[in-house]
Structures are given as structure tokens and as C-alpha cells.
Design an enzyme around this catalytic site. Structure first.
Site, PDB file in Angstrom:
ATOM      1  CG  HIS A  33      -1.559  -1.181   1.637  1.00 15.68           C
ATOM      2  ND1 HIS A  33      -1.255  -1.874   2.796  1.00 15.68           N
ATOM      3  CD2 HIS A  33      -2.534  -1.890   1.006  1.00 15.68           C
ATOM      4  CE1 HIS A  33      -2.022  -2.959   2.861  1.00 15.68           C
ATOM      5  NE2 HIS A  33      -2.792  -2.995   1.796  1.00 15.68           N
ATOM      6  CG  HIS A  75       1.087   2.938   4.785  1.00 13.51           C
ATOM      7  ND1 HIS A  75       0.612   2.518   6.007  1.00 13.51           N
ATOM      8  CD2 HIS A  75       1.003   1.855   3.972  1.00 13.51           C
ATOM      9  CE1 HIS A  75       0.280   1.237   5.948  1.00 13.51           C
ATOM     10  NE2 HIS A  75       0.514   0.805   4.721  1.00 13.51           N
ATOM     11  CG  HIS A 125      -3.825   1.915   3.900  1.00 13.90           C
ATOM     12  ND1 HIS A 125      -4.690   0.903   3.604  1.00 13.90           N
ATOM     13  CD2 HIS A 125      -2.700   1.341   4.369  1.00 13.90           C
ATOM     14  CE1 HIS A 125      -4.110  -0.260   3.883  1.00 13.90           C
ATOM     15  NE2 HIS A 125      -2.901  -0.014   4.361  1.00 13.90           N
ATOM     16  CG  HIS A 161      -8.286  -1.568   3.348  1.00 10.82           C
ATOM     17  ND1 HIS A 161      -7.177  -1.113   2.687  1.00 10.82           N
ATOM     18  CD2 HIS A 161      -8.283  -2.915   3.207  1.00 10.82           C
ATOM     19  CE1 HIS A 161      -6.515  -2.150   2.184  1.00 10.82           C
ATOM     20  NE2 HIS A 161      -7.166  -3.255   2.488  1.00 10.82           N
ATOM     21  CG  HIS A 214      -7.843   3.304   2.352  1.00  9.41           C
ATOM     22  ND1 HIS A 214      -7.319   2.328   3.168  1.00  9.41           N
ATOM     23  CD2 HIS A 214      -8.892   3.851   3.016  1.00  9.41           C
ATOM     24  CE1 HIS A 214      -8.021   2.292   4.301  1.00  9.41           C
ATOM     25  NE2 HIS A 214      -8.978   3.196   4.228  1.00  9.41           N
ATOM     26  CG  ASP A 260      -6.750   0.351  -0.427  1.00 13.91           C
ATOM     27  OD1 ASP A 260      -5.902   0.447   0.477  1.00 13.91           O
ATOM     28  OD2 ASP A 260      -7.981   0.363  -0.217  1.00 13.91           O
ATOM     29  CG  HIS A 316       1.176  -4.771   5.029  1.00 15.19           C
ATOM     30  ND1 HIS A 316       0.853  -4.420   6.316  1.00 15.19           N
ATOM     31  CD2 HIS A 316       1.012  -3.645   4.288  1.00 15.19           C
ATOM     32  CE1 HIS A 316       0.492  -3.140   6.346  1.00 15.19           C
ATOM     33  NE2 HIS A 316       0.580  -2.648   5.136  1.00 15.19           N
ATOM     34  NE  ARG A 368       1.752  -0.141   9.110  1.00 23.54           N
ATOM     35  CZ  ARG A 368       1.335   1.095   9.328  1.00 23.54           C
ATOM     36  NH1 ARG A 368       2.202   2.105   9.403  1.00 23.54           N
ATOM     37  NH2 ARG A 368       0.053   1.359   9.469  1.00 23.54           N
TER      38      ARG A 368
HETATM   39 CU   LIG Z   1      -0.270  -0.997   4.343  1.00 25.46          CU
END
Ligand SMILES: [Cu+2]
Length: 168
Positions: free
Chosen positions: A64, A66, A82, A90, A99, A102, A143, A160
Site C-alpha cells: 500500500h 501510506h 493508508h 479500505h 483508499h 490501495d 506487508h 509492515r
Molecule cells: Cu499498508
């Protein structure tokens, strides 16, 4: 001599064009070790992210953008939530999402490496509210697990593991 100058001028033009259209993000793990790069470039459908990473666990991983351009290990909580300028929920599969940050999952091979390409369909390298350079930049985060595409806040994608600052 004239030919050499012409070549030099041409290289300058190419370098200038690249600076405007393409950026390279350095990726690090939680211990601060460099684990590869992500090259971001604009495409008709959004921003193309070309990964070249190693040292990951094999299988599918969530990735993602962030909201904060800060990657402090080991947990990378510094990158914040995010990137979500529209205040949505999400997930690319979520009717109330996604988001802007995403992105579809990508896959790491048995050797722990990946050269996957994913598209971030809801961000831009240009100006505007969905620019990855908003508020001083954003961060690309990989992730531990796959993103299920629908569960707030992060698709149950776990820790993460890798982070890279996205700035101009
Ligand atoms: Cu993330």
C-alpha cells in the site's frame, strides 16, 4: 566535438524528462537493510510500480501507499495509515472503498525475490489531492501477509515488513 556536445545535450534532456515522470523508491526492511527498489511511473490507468525486491517470504503480500513519508523500523508505524484523501474505507473489493493508497497484492517467488509490477489506480505523480507527493510525500509499505481487499484498516495484511519513502 560537435557530435559529442549533441550527445551530451541529448542526455541532459533525457535525464530531465525522467526526473519529471519517473521516480525510484529505495526499499528497506525493519532493520534498515536495503532490500530493493520500486520504480514509479505514470500510466494511463494510474501509477505503475515496478518492484525489484529480495529477502521476503514466498507467497502473496499486501502493498500500500501510506500517508506519511517516514520509514522508521522496525515496525514502520511512522508511515501512518493508508493514503486516504477521500476518507473512504479500505479495500479494492470494498463497496465503500478504496483508499487511494490501495494496490493489488503481488507475489514473491520461492527464492524470496519479486520483480512484480502492480498498478496504483487511484494516485498520481502529478499535482492534485491524490498526488503521492501530497504533504511532503507518502510511503510504500509491503506487508507480511496478503491483503484481503475489504477489511479495515489494512486488509488483515499483518506486519509492515518493508518501507520506502516516496518523495520528489
Ligand atoms: Cu499498508
Amino acid at each position: 566535438m560537435r557530435k559529442l556536445l549533441a550527445i551530451a545535450a541529448c542526455q541532459l534532456l533525457v535525464a530531465g524528462a525522467f526526473a519529471a515522470t519517473k521516480i525510484t523508491v529505495q526499499l528497506q526492511d525493519g532493520a534498515g537493510k536495503n532490500v530493493g527498489t520500486a520504480v514509479l511511473s505514470p500510466v494511463a490507468t494510474g501509477v505503475k510500480i515496478s518492484l525489484n525486491v529480495s529477502g521476503l517470504t514466498p507467497g502473496e503480500h499486501g502493498i500500500h501507499i501510506h500517508q506519511t513519508a517516514k520509514c522508521e523500523g522496525p515496525d514502520f508505524k511512522s508511515a501512518g495509515g493508508h493514503f486516504n484523501p477521500a476518507g473512504k474505507h479500505h479495500g479494492l473489493l470494498n463497496p465503500e472503498g478504496p483508499h487511494a493508497g490501495d494496490i493489488p497484492n503481488f507475489t514473491v517467488g520461492a527464492n524470496g525475490k519479486s520483480k512484480a509490477t502492480v498498478i496504483a489506480a487511484n494516485v498520481t505523480l502529478s499535482d492534485g489531492p491524490n498526488s503521492v507527493f501530497t504533504n511532503g510525500g507518502t510511503a510504500l509499505v509491503i506487508h507480511a501477509k496478503a491483503d484481503d481487499g475489504k477489511t479495515d484498516p489494512s486488509g488483515a495484511s499483518g506486519d509492515r515488513l518493508v518501507c520506502g519513502v516516496i518523495t520528489k
